[in-house]
Scaffold this motif. Structure first.
Motif, PDB file in Angstrom:
ATOM      1  N   PRO A 168     -63.102   2.591  42.843  1.00 11.26           N
ATOM      2  CA  PRO A 168     -62.513   3.803  43.432  1.00 11.26           C
ATOM      3  C   PRO A 168     -61.546   4.459  42.456  1.00 11.26           C
ATOM      4  O   PRO A 168     -60.845   3.776  41.696  1.00 11.26           O
ATOM      5  CB  PRO A 168     -61.767   3.277  44.667  1.00 11.26           C
ATOM      6  CG  PRO A 168     -62.356   1.932  44.943  1.00 11.26           C
ATOM      7  CD  PRO A 168     -62.788   1.381  43.624  1.00 11.26           C
ATOM      8  N   LYS A 169     -61.505   5.781  42.494  1.00 11.20           N
ATOM      9  CA  LYS A 169     -60.628   6.489  41.557  1.00 11.20           C
ATOM     10  C   LYS A 169     -59.157   6.166  41.792  1.00 11.20           C
ATOM     11  O   LYS A 169     -58.348   6.218  40.870  1.00 11.20           O
ATOM     12  CB  LYS A 169     -60.873   7.990  41.656  1.00 11.20           C
ATOM     13  CG  LYS A 169     -60.575   8.612  43.016  1.00 11.20           C
ATOM     14  CD  LYS A 169     -60.908  10.106  43.013  1.00 11.20           C
ATOM     15  CE  LYS A 169     -60.566  10.757  44.358  1.00 11.20           C
ATOM     16  NZ  LYS A 169     -60.877  12.198  44.364  1.00 11.20           N
ATOM     17  N   GLU A 170     -58.805   5.818  43.046  1.00  6.86           N
ATOM     18  CA  GLU A 170     -57.407   5.473  43.338  1.00  6.86           C
ATOM     19  C   GLU A 170     -56.982   4.208  42.581  1.00  6.86           C
ATOM     20  O   GLU A 170     -55.850   4.108  42.112  1.00  6.86           O
ATOM     21  CB  GLU A 170     -57.215   5.264  44.843  1.00  6.86           C
ATOM     22  CG  GLU A 170     -57.345   6.520  45.689  1.00  6.86           C
ATOM     23  CD  GLU A 170     -58.796   6.917  45.945  1.00  6.86           C
ATOM     24  OE1 GLU A 170     -59.017   8.000  46.502  1.00  6.86           O
ATOM     25  OE2 GLU A 170     -59.704   6.123  45.599  1.00  6.86           O
ATOM     26  N   GLU A 171     -57.908   3.252  42.461  1.00  4.67           N
ATOM     27  CA  GLU A 171     -57.596   2.022  41.726  1.00  4.67           C
ATOM     28  C   GLU A 171     -57.524   2.282  40.225  1.00  4.67           C
ATOM     29  O   GLU A 171     -56.657   1.740  39.529  1.00  4.67           O
ATOM     30  CB  GLU A 171     -58.665   0.956  42.011  1.00  4.67           C
ATOM     31  CG  GLU A 171     -58.576   0.341  43.395  1.00  4.67           C
ATOM     32  CD  GLU A 171     -59.535  -0.839  43.556  1.00  4.67           C
ATOM     33  OE1 GLU A 171     -60.074  -1.302  42.534  1.00  4.67           O
ATOM     34  OE2 GLU A 171     -59.724  -1.274  44.704  1.00  4.67           O
ATOM     35  N   ILE A 172     -58.442   3.113  39.730  1.00  4.05           N
ATOM     36  CA  ILE A 172     -58.449   3.400  38.300  1.00  4.05           C
ATOM     37  C   ILE A 172     -57.186   4.150  37.898  1.00  4.05           C
ATOM     38  O   ILE A 172     -56.560   3.845  36.873  1.00  4.05           O
ATOM     39  CB  ILE A 172     -59.694   4.218  37.919  1.00  4.05           C
ATOM     40  CG1 ILE A 172     -60.966   3.430  38.244  1.00  4.05           C
ATOM     41  CG2 ILE A 172     -59.676   4.586  36.439  1.00  4.05           C
ATOM     42  CD1 ILE A 172     -62.250   4.201  38.006  1.00  4.05           C
ATOM     43  N   LEU A 173     -56.786   5.140  38.715  1.00  2.00           N
ATOM     44  CA  LEU A 173     -55.564   5.890  38.405  1.00  2.00           C
ATOM     45  C   LEU A 173     -54.347   4.968  38.429  1.00  2.00           C
ATOM     46  O   LEU A 173     -53.455   5.078  37.573  1.00  2.00           O
ATOM     47  CB  LEU A 173     -55.380   7.043  39.396  1.00  2.00           C
ATOM     48  CG  LEU A 173     -54.134   7.911  39.190  1.00  2.00           C
ATOM     49  CD1 LEU A 173     -54.132   8.544  37.808  1.00  2.00           C
ATOM     50  CD2 LEU A 173     -54.037   8.991  40.270  1.00  2.00           C
ATOM     51  N   ALA A 174     -54.300   4.036  39.392  1.00  4.45           N
ATOM     52  CA  ALA A 174     -53.180   3.090  39.464  1.00  4.45           C
ATOM     53  C   ALA A 174     -53.096   2.259  38.187  1.00  4.45           C
ATOM     54  O   ALA A 174     -52.016   2.082  37.608  1.00  4.45           O
ATOM     55  CB  ALA A 174     -53.349   2.186  40.682  1.00  4.45           C
ATOM     56  N   MET A 175     -54.235   1.761  37.732  1.00  3.68           N
ATOM     57  CA  MET A 175     -54.258   0.953  36.501  1.00  3.68           C
ATOM     58  C   MET A 175     -53.810   1.776  35.308  1.00  3.68           C
ATOM     59  O   MET A 175     -53.051   1.296  34.447  1.00  3.68           O
ATOM     60  CB  MET A 175     -55.672   0.414  36.286  1.00  3.68           C
ATOM     61  CG  MET A 175     -55.794  -0.500  35.082  1.00  3.68           C
ATOM     62  SD  MET A 175     -57.465  -1.166  34.904  1.00  3.68           S
ATOM     63  CE  MET A 175     -57.529  -2.280  36.301  1.00  3.68           C
ATOM     64  N   ALA A 176     -54.259   3.041  35.243  1.00  5.46           N
ATOM     65  CA  ALA A 176     -53.910   3.906  34.116  1.00  5.46           C
ATOM     66  C   ALA A 176     -52.418   4.244  34.109  1.00  5.46           C
ATOM     67  O   ALA A 176     -51.802   4.311  33.042  1.00  5.46           O
ATOM     68  CB  ALA A 176     -54.740   5.181  34.172  1.00  5.46           C
ATOM     69  N   ILE A 177     -51.852   4.456  35.289  1.00  3.70           N
ATOM     70  CA  ILE A 177     -50.424   4.788  35.365  1.00  3.70           C
ATOM     71  C   ILE A 177     -49.583   3.645  34.791  1.00  3.70           C
ATOM     72  O   ILE A 177     -48.669   3.863  33.984  1.00  3.70           O
ATOM     73  CB  ILE A 177     -50.016   5.093  36.827  1.00  3.70           C
ATOM     74  CG1 ILE A 177     -50.582   6.453  37.250  1.00  3.70           C
ATOM     75  CG2 ILE A 177     -48.498   5.082  36.979  1.00  3.70           C
ATOM     76  CD1 ILE A 177     -50.385   6.777  38.720  1.00  3.70           C
ATOM     77  N   VAL A 178     -49.894   2.424  35.191  1.00  5.34           N
ATOM     78  CA  VAL A 178     -49.156   1.269  34.663  1.00  5.34           C
ATOM     79  C   VAL A 178     -49.385   1.124  33.163  1.00  5.34           C
ATOM     80  O   VAL A 178     -48.451   0.889  32.389  1.00  5.34           O
ATOM     81  CB  VAL A 178     -49.578  -0.014  35.413  1.00  5.34           C
ATOM     82  CG1 VAL A 178     -48.951  -1.236  34.747  1.00  5.34           C
ATOM     83  CG2 VAL A 178     -49.165   0.065  36.876  1.00  5.34           C
ATOM     84  N   GLU A 179     -50.638   1.287  32.726  1.00  7.56           N
ATOM     85  CA  GLU A 179     -50.972   1.172  31.308  1.00  7.56           C
ATOM     86  C   GLU A 179     -50.211   2.196  30.466  1.00  7.56           C
ATOM     87  O   GLU A 179     -49.596   1.869  29.439  1.00  7.56           O
ATOM     88  CB  GLU A 179     -52.474   1.366  31.122  1.00  7.56           C
ATOM     89  CG  GLU A 179     -52.945   1.463  29.687  1.00  7.56           C
ATOM     90  CD  GLU A 179     -52.900   0.141  28.961  1.00  7.56           C
ATOM     91  OE1 GLU A 179     -52.705   0.146  27.731  1.00  7.56           O
ATOM     92  OE2 GLU A 179     -53.045  -0.907  29.626  1.00  7.56           O
TER      93      GLU A 179
END
Length: 606
Positions: free
Chosen positions: A300-311
């Protein structure tokens, strides 16, 4: 069978003991290799869902079948889980995990840890105490920053060991940089380390984006020197201040009223997800950066965005408390607020971030197409197949166009595109044989029938798509020809009407309107325009030939050889008419020249 049963029982035992706490879980295959790493707010609910429900995604189903064992690590917060998940994915690169594309080649600004530190760009990071600022997604941006720093701060560029002992012993001599005022000569003790480190401190502030703080500091310093009547020193500070103001004017300033923000934009395609961050400080954009993830499990895009924000926040060492996002990520951060702006300056920032992420995506696409030209061709043809709802990929396309002016010399043209590119050796002209007068409908039926009758007779493969330049009338006549040949089911046929670029299908009164910027429409337009050009060229040649033939054929005693020699020399009948008798005689002799001259000038005597 017993082995699989034991594996299932072992997994069920682990699932029954999972805690309802945040954490990271790891799935292992029969070889003991990690094949997936995930994070969860609630380990028990998240991990159990893999084994207790039917999955819509075939990829997830394949993953679950390969899980032989699982392990988990409990953490305090969801943010800690994300960080740990990121680290484990980078270390093990599991087969089914989303994967961050390698970004080690991005440049950084480095300030060394040594007496009289140096400032330069680098693509390698060493744990040697140096300070690194970045990364910079654009090398040009870093060059501008370094050029600006070099303009106002005379920092050394040499690699000498400027220890106090070496300087006092007189080991070094000043170089050209000193003489052109680009360095103050610390190697000979001509500049104190305290003064030099003050410059380095200001450079760090600029690298961190705090240009306004440096500007204010210099302004206060300049005023203080002026008040003490130290005008020469004040002028030197003023030059630095003016340079910083020029640099600020080149940067993007949103508004003085904005606080500090991290702005995130998201875009994706079938294989990858792209996330951009813009860092805003004191109303100015101080940093922009885009990363790419390769998707593996339809995440899901919500999970990918969450990972990218932390990264991205970890990479850029951001502590900003306000985040602007296009949608809410699957993430909670302590003391951090997420907002989705819908208007005003914040919405403009989000739009700018989205523009950056799309530019990055487009650039990656262009690079891929340069390395593999067939990639673009397949993308365009796949899009066309989808838009026209075709069963086969249109690798071979043909387009027909009729040409006649005031009903004279009617002709038709057929152009051929293979792999979305013109195959000019396969182009064909048709002189209309069975139709009297200007009748585009009947002419279209004739040429389509003749084209595919011949291809069937010769056993030549038929095209997957035929484009008819015209509306429903011409399309209907083309289908009539194909029905006579009993092949309409083997070919997709469409018509394109010029006025509104409407796409018509047989037996469907409602046209299809493709987006004016779509690659499908552009390819169809290219076919139509090429057929029109090819047809018009042939029509003009035929009219010209007919006019030339009728003019010279009417002159008794002038044969084909003479006509050819005259046209080769004079280029046209018009020039021949204006030529003198002597000029004509030089080409075909005096006897024939006299006949030709009298034909064009019956009222004149030689």
């Amino acid at each position: 069978m017993d082995e699989r049963l034991n594996i299932k029982e072992n997994l069920q035992l682990i699932l029954s003991t999972l805690p309802e706490k945040p954490g990271v879980y790891q799935y292992f295959d029969k070889e003991g290799k990690i094949i997936y790493v995930g994070k969860a707010k609630n380990l028990k609910k998240r991990v159990s869902s893999y084994f207790t429900k039917k999955h819509d995604s075939p990829k997830v189903s394949v993953l679950v079948k390969q899980i032989i064992n699982l392990k988990y690590i409990v953490v305090d917060t969801e943010e800690d889980a994300l960080l740990l998940e990121n680290n484990l994915i980078k270390e093990h690169q599991p087969r089914y995990n989303i994967l961050l594309k390698d970004d080690k080649t991005y440049p950084w600004l480095c300030i060394t840890k040594e007496p009289f530190p140096r400032v330069f760009k680098t693509r390698k990071i060493f744990k040697n105490g140096a300070r690194y600022f970045g990364p910079f997604s654009s090398l040009a941006t870093l060059h501008v920053l370094l050029s600006f720093i070099g303009e106002i701060y005379p920092l050394r560029t040499c690699k000498l060991n400027l220890s106090d002992e070496n300087i006092k012993s007189g080991k070094f001599k000043v170089c050209l940089q000193y003489h052109i005022h680009k360095c103050k000569g610390p190697c000979e003790g001509l500049q104190s380390e305290e003064e030099y480190l003050q410059m380095i401190s200001e450079v760090e502030e600029i690298a961190n984006g705090n240009v306004n703080a440096i500007s204010t500091y210099l302004q206060n310093q300049m005023s203080a020197l002026a008040a003490e009547l130290k005008f020469e020193e004040a002028q030197i500070i003023k030059e630095k201040y003016d340079a910083i103001e020029r640099y600020k004017s080149k940067s993007i300033v949103i508004t003085a009223n904005l606080d500090d923000y991290d702005v995130f934009a998201y875009d994706e395609d079938d294989k990858s997800a792209y996330i951009n961050i813009l860092r805003i400080s004191k109303g100015s954009i101080i940093q922009g950066y885009t990363i790419e993830y390769t998707k593996r499990l339809d995440e899901p895009k919500e999970e990918i965005l969450a990972m990218a924000i932390v990264e991205l926040r970890t990479k850029l060492k951001s502590k900003t408390k306000q985040l602007l996002v296009p949608f809410l990520p699957d993430l909670e951060l302590a003391n951090v607020t997420f907002s989705i702006p819908s208007r005003g300056d914040k919405k403009k920032l989000l739009d700018l971030s989205m523009q950056n992420v799309r530019e990055y995506k487009l650039e990656k696409l262009k690079q891929a197409e340069k390395l593999n030209p067939d990639h673009r061709m397949m993308r365009i043809l796949n899009t066309l197949q989808k838009d026209l709802k075709m069963s086969n990929l249109p690798m071979h396309i043909e387009c027909f166009d009729n040409s006649n002016i005031q009903g004279t010399n009617p002709v038709a043209a057929c152009v051929v595109f293979k792999k979305a590119k013109p195959a000019k050796k396969d182009y064909r002209h048709f002189n209309i044989k069975t139709v009297e007068g200007p009748n585009d409908f009947a002419s279209m039926e004739e040429v389509v029938y003749r084209r595919y009758r011949r291809m069937l007779d010769e056993g030549t493969p038929l095209p997957q798509l035929v484009v008819i330049d015209g509306g429903k009338g011409q399309l209907g006549m083309a289908m009539s020809a194909l029905r006579q040949l009993d092949i309409p089911a083997r070919i997709t046929v469409i018509g394109i009407a010029k006025r509104l670029e409407e796409i018509y299908f047989p037996e469907d009164p409602i046209p299809l309107y493709l987006d004016k910027n779509s690659e499908s429409l552009k390819l169809i337009q290219q076919l139509r325009d090429e057929a029109h050009r090819f047809g018009i060229t042939h029509h003009r040649n035929r009219r010209s030939k007919a006019q030339v033939s009728s003019e010279l054929d009417s002159i008794a005693g002038i044969g084909e050889k003479s006509k050819k020699e005259l046209l080769t020399h004079f280029k046209s009948v018009k020039r021949l008419r204006l030529a003198s008798n002597d000029e004509i005689a030089e080409i075909v002799g005096s006897k024939r020249a006299s006949i030709i001259y009298k034909h064009f000038h019956p009222d004149l005597s030689l």
